[in-house]
Design a protein around this motif. Structure first.
Motif, PDB file in Angstrom:
ATOM      1  N   UNK A  58       0.618  -1.304   0.101  1.00 23.70           N
ATOM      2  CA  UNK A  58      -0.122  -0.253  -0.010  1.00 23.70           C
ATOM      3  C   UNK A  58       0.937   1.166  -0.024  1.00 23.70           C
ATOM      4  N   UNK A  59       1.828   1.132   0.784  1.00 25.18           N
ATOM      5  CA  UNK A  59       2.870   2.281   0.902  1.00 25.18           C
ATOM      6  C   UNK A  59       3.250   2.520  -0.390  1.00 25.18           C
ATOM      7  N   UNK A  60       3.954   1.520  -1.018  1.00 25.94           N
ATOM      8  CA  UNK A  60       4.270   1.514  -2.317  1.00 25.94           C
ATOM      9  C   UNK A  60       3.425   2.036  -3.561  1.00 25.94           C
ATOM     10  N   UNK A  61       2.367   1.759  -3.371  1.00 26.61           N
ATOM     11  CA  UNK A  61       1.115   2.245  -4.226  1.00 26.61           C
ATOM     12  C   UNK A  61       1.089   3.869  -3.910  1.00 26.61           C
ATOM     13  N   UNK A  62       1.045   4.051  -2.817  1.00 33.33           N
ATOM     14  CA  UNK A  62       1.038   5.576  -2.605  1.00 33.33           C
ATOM     15  C   UNK A  62       2.092   6.401  -3.002  1.00 33.33           C
ATOM     16  N   UNK A  63       3.349   5.801  -2.910  1.00 32.78           N
ATOM     17  CA  UNK A  63       4.469   6.640  -3.585  1.00 32.78           C
ATOM     18  C   UNK A  63       4.544   6.671  -5.045  1.00 32.78           C
ATOM     19  N   UNK A  64       4.069   5.346  -5.814  1.00 32.76           N
ATOM     20  CA  UNK A  64       3.810   5.606  -7.288  1.00 32.76           C
ATOM     21  C   UNK A  64       2.798   6.448  -7.527  1.00 32.76           C
ATOM     22  N   UNK A  65       1.549   6.592  -6.786  1.00 34.76           N
ATOM     23  CA  UNK A  65       0.597   7.746  -7.303  1.00 34.76           C
ATOM     24  C   UNK A  65       1.294   8.927  -7.048  1.00 34.76           C
ATOM     25  N   UNK A  66       2.118   8.970  -6.180  1.00 36.34           N
ATOM     26  CA  UNK A  66       2.859  10.545  -5.950  1.00 36.34           C
ATOM     27  C   UNK A  66       3.587  10.756  -7.051  1.00 36.34           C
ATOM     28  N   UNK A  67       4.303   9.849  -7.579  1.00 34.13           N
ATOM     29  CA  UNK A  67       5.220  10.034  -8.643  1.00 34.13           C
ATOM     30  C   UNK A  67       4.282  10.459  -9.791  1.00 34.13           C
ATOM     31  N   UNK A  68       3.230   9.659 -10.052  1.00 34.49           N
ATOM     32  CA  UNK A  68       2.190   9.998 -11.142  1.00 34.49           C
ATOM     33  C   UNK A  68       1.922  11.565 -11.019  1.00 34.49           C
ATOM     34  N   UNK A  69       1.504  12.097  -9.634  1.00 40.99           N
ATOM     35  CA  UNK A  69       1.054  13.398  -9.697  1.00 40.99           C
ATOM     36  C   UNK A  69       2.167  14.350 -10.074  1.00 40.99           C
ATOM     37  N   UNK A  96       6.078  15.886   0.347  1.00 45.76           N
ATOM     38  CA  UNK A  96       7.048  15.768   1.590  1.00 45.76           C
ATOM     39  C   UNK A  96       5.936  14.926   2.483  1.00 45.76           C
ATOM     40  N   UNK A  97       4.727  15.140   2.592  1.00 48.94           N
ATOM     41  CA  UNK A  97       3.654  14.335   3.587  1.00 48.94           C
ATOM     42  C   UNK A  97       3.805  13.091   3.238  1.00 48.94           C
ATOM     43  N   UNK A  98       3.802  12.500   1.932  1.00 46.71           N
ATOM     44  CA  UNK A  98       3.723  11.242   1.370  1.00 46.71           C
ATOM     45  C   UNK A  98       5.066  10.757   1.904  1.00 46.71           C
ATOM     46  N   UNK A  99       6.239  11.207   1.862  1.00 47.75           N
ATOM     47  CA  UNK A  99       7.480  10.797   2.269  1.00 47.75           C
ATOM     48  C   UNK A  99       7.490  10.459   3.699  1.00 47.75           C
ATOM     49  N   UNK A 100       6.992  11.422   4.462  1.00 52.55           N
ATOM     50  CA  UNK A 100       6.900  11.271   6.006  1.00 52.55           C
ATOM     51  C   UNK A 100       5.873  10.081   6.638  1.00 52.55           C
ATOM     52  N   UNK A 101       4.891   9.785   5.873  1.00 52.00           N
ATOM     53  CA  UNK A 101       3.905   8.722   6.145  1.00 52.00           C
ATOM     54  C   UNK A 101       4.559   7.301   5.606  1.00 52.00           C
ATOM     55  N   UNK A 102       5.008   7.495   4.342  1.00 50.85           N
ATOM     56  CA  UNK A 102       5.840   6.139   3.923  1.00 50.85           C
ATOM     57  C   UNK A 102       7.020   5.709   4.649  1.00 50.85           C
ATOM     58  N   UNK A 105      13.200   6.820  -2.518  1.00 47.83           N
ATOM     59  CA  UNK A 105      12.350   5.638  -2.962  1.00 47.83           C
ATOM     60  C   UNK A 105      12.213   5.763  -4.570  1.00 47.83           C
ATOM     61  N   UNK A 106      12.208   6.965  -5.075  1.00 50.87           N
ATOM     62  CA  UNK A 106      12.078   6.776  -6.732  1.00 50.87           C
ATOM     63  C   UNK A 106      13.072   6.155  -7.401  1.00 50.87           C
ATOM     64  N   UNK A 107      14.251   6.650  -6.748  1.00 50.13           N
ATOM     65  CA  UNK A 107      15.619   5.984  -7.618  1.00 50.13           C
ATOM     66  C   UNK A 107      15.732   4.577  -7.139  1.00 50.13           C
ATOM     67  N   UNK A 108      15.300   4.332  -5.917  1.00 47.89           N
ATOM     68  CA  UNK A 108      15.357   2.736  -5.616  1.00 47.89           C
ATOM     69  C   UNK A 108      14.496   1.997  -6.371  1.00 47.89           C
ATOM     70  N   UNK A 109      13.224   2.394  -6.729  1.00 47.23           N
ATOM     71  CA  UNK A 109      12.207   1.905  -7.357  1.00 47.23           C
ATOM     72  C   UNK A 109      12.495   1.790  -8.814  1.00 47.23           C
ATOM     73  N   UNK A 163       6.118  -6.086 -10.025  1.00 48.76           N
ATOM     74  CA  UNK A 163       5.733  -4.999  -9.444  1.00 48.76           C
ATOM     75  C   UNK A 163       5.473  -4.958  -8.155  1.00 48.76           C
ATOM     76  N   UNK A 164       5.012  -5.866  -7.643  1.00 51.57           N
ATOM     77  CA  UNK A 164       4.828  -6.208  -6.426  1.00 51.57           C
ATOM     78  C   UNK A 164       6.145  -6.336  -5.407  1.00 51.57           C
ATOM     79  N   UNK A 165       7.205  -7.130  -6.052  1.00 53.03           N
ATOM     80  CA  UNK A 165       8.389  -7.153  -5.544  1.00 53.03           C
ATOM     81  C   UNK A 165       9.347  -6.084  -5.530  1.00 53.03           C
ATOM     82  N   UNK A 166       9.069  -5.068  -6.572  1.00 45.90           N
ATOM     83  CA  UNK A 166       9.620  -3.988  -6.563  1.00 45.90           C
ATOM     84  C   UNK A 166       9.323  -3.106  -5.680  1.00 45.90           C
ATOM     85  N   UNK A 167       7.940  -3.192  -5.620  1.00 51.18           N
ATOM     86  CA  UNK A 167       7.474  -2.122  -4.542  1.00 51.18           C
ATOM     87  C   UNK A 167       8.018  -2.389  -3.087  1.00 51.18           C
TER      88      UNK A 167
END
Lengths: 182, 426
Positions: free
Chosen positions: A19-30, A52-58, B60-64, B265-269
């Motif tokens: 879930x945290x990973x998906x949040x970060x992906x969404x953030x990258x999308x934004x 910034x907030x996303x990072x703190x929560x992640x 995290x972006x660069x790691x991903x 994707x799951x493993x990468x995340x």
């Protein structure tokens, strides 16, 4: 019993991590959208603040997952030279120190959130984000980490008392070095 | 206070308490013993402000990005493509090891992941083609270290964050030394193999058509690197924005090579979260220690300490280098960097050195720590991937590259312009 507890904790935290990973992906999308919009002369505004907030929560929510995967770096120069019993004692002690410190951090973070709630503080930005909205999920992550740490510690103590040293090591031992950063 | 912190640091680390927690404990110790007012009240705010950061989300972006490239099999393609381009040199495939490691480190920013990937792909080839295992595996371990120097480097982001120096400037400063190191690795390998052909393997030439064909596997990675670095340097994007672009680019490349799946994707995340939280616990701990040390008056103490020693700036730097070499035998990259920044960087700064320049020097020394025994993470990674022979062979094979890094450190001290030239003109 302690093993099934640990199993459950791991499973639970894999989901948290996803879930945290998906949040970060969404953030990258934004952020991407914002870059595109900027080329067109407009912008969401505040992507920086939100990331910034996303990072703190992640950060706070990912901690327990990393702990259960033995991902928090430890220097095991001395530890790796010890016999099983010595290693188990060091692992237990290190786990106790971690648990206590994380609990302290979680407790010390509360005044930050309490302050934001009491003063209804908003961020000093155009978005004027009410800080409590983002700080509550953030501190919940640290509290989660503390709870996970206590449960793991208790499970490990039970394992040690039963003399199941191998199982203890796979629960709270040091990481296999080559896997640590993969 | 300096002595207390240094001794406490070593003692707690030896007890194998997690590095991030050690830093918190030291900070709490400084608070109880050296500070006139209770600093613990600042702990909560510090944990919040050091993780609420639009700069650090680049990590995290660069790691991903790296995870996606590695897990989708792009690395394997890159390796065989580079083989076609560089194997005509004396030393043959060894150059492909170095080149692949350089390329991957340039996009992913993680040394260990880079070494692991290259080792897994390369080792079977070494056996098949009859290479001497020492130099071959040493080159992989050494090549992998470039990941923390060539931008985008996660370690440079952490350094920039903790010392409050400009990350784009650090990235610029790391570019020339990083590429120079890669070229020197190639040169040294070619020289060794020209003198002792038995250490290398067959030099192979591929027809031009095959070389050009291989470009389809190489170009996407080169384009990705250029986009990430180019947008930062042109000022079009912050490192964080460039990292987000990089993630999208990596996904696109992986999809083009048909390497995207749900599982991958799951493993990468989850892999990304694991690495990021590990880094962040250490970074937050270091921020807290930084804060307590500064509030308890480290600056004044350092000035007195230095005046007492009466060392010239040059001697100070040499002592610092020595400290890193010795600590580097036992402590690994990120931990080594983060635990020393609160003490060493103010000391170096007090002697009038540039923090950007010192960041690059520190990275060279930390790269060396990755391949010096007894604790050299990359050595273990490569040994872990080859599954035969002795650890000693990898260590021996890494020696020429350790010497190159020492030479680079000396060159940086003698000619700071190697690092500072690019940031000053752009």
């Amino acid at each position: 019993m302690p093993q099934s507890l640990l199993q459950t904790l791991r499973k639970l935290n894999v989901w948290v991590a996803v879930l945290v990973g998906i949040m970060l992906l969404t953030c990258a999308g934004f952020i991407l959208l914002d870059i595109v919009l900027r080329q067109l002369g407009s912008s969401f505004g505040g992507t920086d603040e939100i990331s910034g907030y996303a990072m703190a929560i992640a950060t706070s929510w990912g901690m327990a997952f990393t702990m259960l995967e033995l991902g928090h770096v430890r220097i095991d120069l001395l530890r790796s030279r010890m016999a099983t019993r010595g290693r188990v004692i060091m692992d237990l002690m290190s786990m106790l120190v971690l648990t206590a410190t994380i609990t302290l951090i979680a407790v010390q973070c509360w005044p930050v959130v309490a302050g934001s709630l009491k003063n209804a503080s908003t961020a000093n930005t155009p978005l004027e984000t009410p800080l409590a909205w983002v700080q509550i999920p953030w501190i919940a992550g640290w509290a989660w980490f503390a709870i996970m740490a206590w449960l793991t510690f208790i499970a490990a103590v039970v394992l040690v008392l039963r003399g199941q040293f191998d199982e203890t090591e796979s629960a709270i031992g040091a990481f296999a070095e080559q896997d640590a950063l993969l | 206070m300096i002595v207390y912190v240094s001794a406490g640091l070593l003692a707690l680390l030896t007890l194998s308490i997690p590095v991030g927690i050690v830093l918190f404990l030291l900070g709490l110790g400084v608070d109880s013993f050296f500070s006139p007012f209770p600093l613990i009240k600042g702990l909560g705010n510090l944990v919040w402000s050091s993780s609420n950061s639009a700069t650090l989300i680049a990590i995290p972006f660069f790691v991903l990005l790296g995870e996606i490239l590695v897990r989708s099999g792009v690395a394997t393609r890159t390796y065989s493509a580079l083989d076609k381009w560089v194997s005509w040199l004396p030393g043959g495939l060894i150059h492909a090891n170095i080149a692949t490691a350089t390329m991957f480190s340039a996009t992913s920013g993680s040394s260990v992941a880079t070494s692991a990937t290259v080792a897994t792909v390369a080792m079977p080839q070494a056996e098949r083609l009859g290479y001497d295992p020492k130099l071959f595996s040493g080159a992989i371990a050494a090549g992998g270290t470039l990941g923390i120097m060539i931008p985008p480097s996660i370690n440079l982001i952490v350094y920039g964050f903790l010392t409050q120096s400009s990350i784009p400037q650090l990235f610029l400063a790391g570019l020339v030394p990083g590429i120079a190191l890669a070229l020197l690795f190639v040169l040294v390998t070619a020289l060794i193999c020209a003198m002792r052909p038995d250490l290398g393997g067959e030099q192979r030439r591929f027809p031009l058509s095959e070389m050009l064909g291989a470009l389809t596997d190489l170009l996407p990675i080169i384009v990705l690197f250029t986009v990430i670095i180019g947008t930062i340097y042109n000022g079009w994007a912050t490192p964080t924005e460039a990292a987000a672009v990089g993630v999208a680019g990596a996904l696109a490349i992986a999809a083009a090579f048909r390497g995207v799946s749900f599982r991958m994707l799951m493993e990468s995340l989850t892999g990304t979260i694991k690495v990021t939280s590990m880094i962040m616990l250490v970074v937050i701990g270091a921020s807290f220690l930084n804060f307590t040390l500064a509030s308890a008056g480290l600056g004044t103490e350092l000035r007195n300490f230095l005046e007492g020693l009466g060392m010239t700036p040059l001697t100070t730097i040499l002592v610092v280098v020595l400290i890193y070499i010795v600590l580097g035998f036992f402590i690994e990259t990120l931990s080594l960097m983060v635990v020393t920044i609160p003490i060493i960087v103010p000391l170096v700064e007090a002697q009038g050195y540039d923090t950007i320049w010192f960041g690059i020097l520190m990275i060279v020394l930390i790269e060396m720590a990755l391949i010096t025994p007894p604790v050299g993470l990359n050595l273990y990674v490569v040994q872990g991937a080859r599954k035969s022979g002795h650890m000693g062979e990898v260590m021996l094979g890494a020696v020429p590259y350790v010497l190159v890094m020492l030479a680079m450190a000396a060159a940086l001290i003698a000619f700071p312009q190697i690092a500072l030239f690019l940031p000053s003109v752009l």
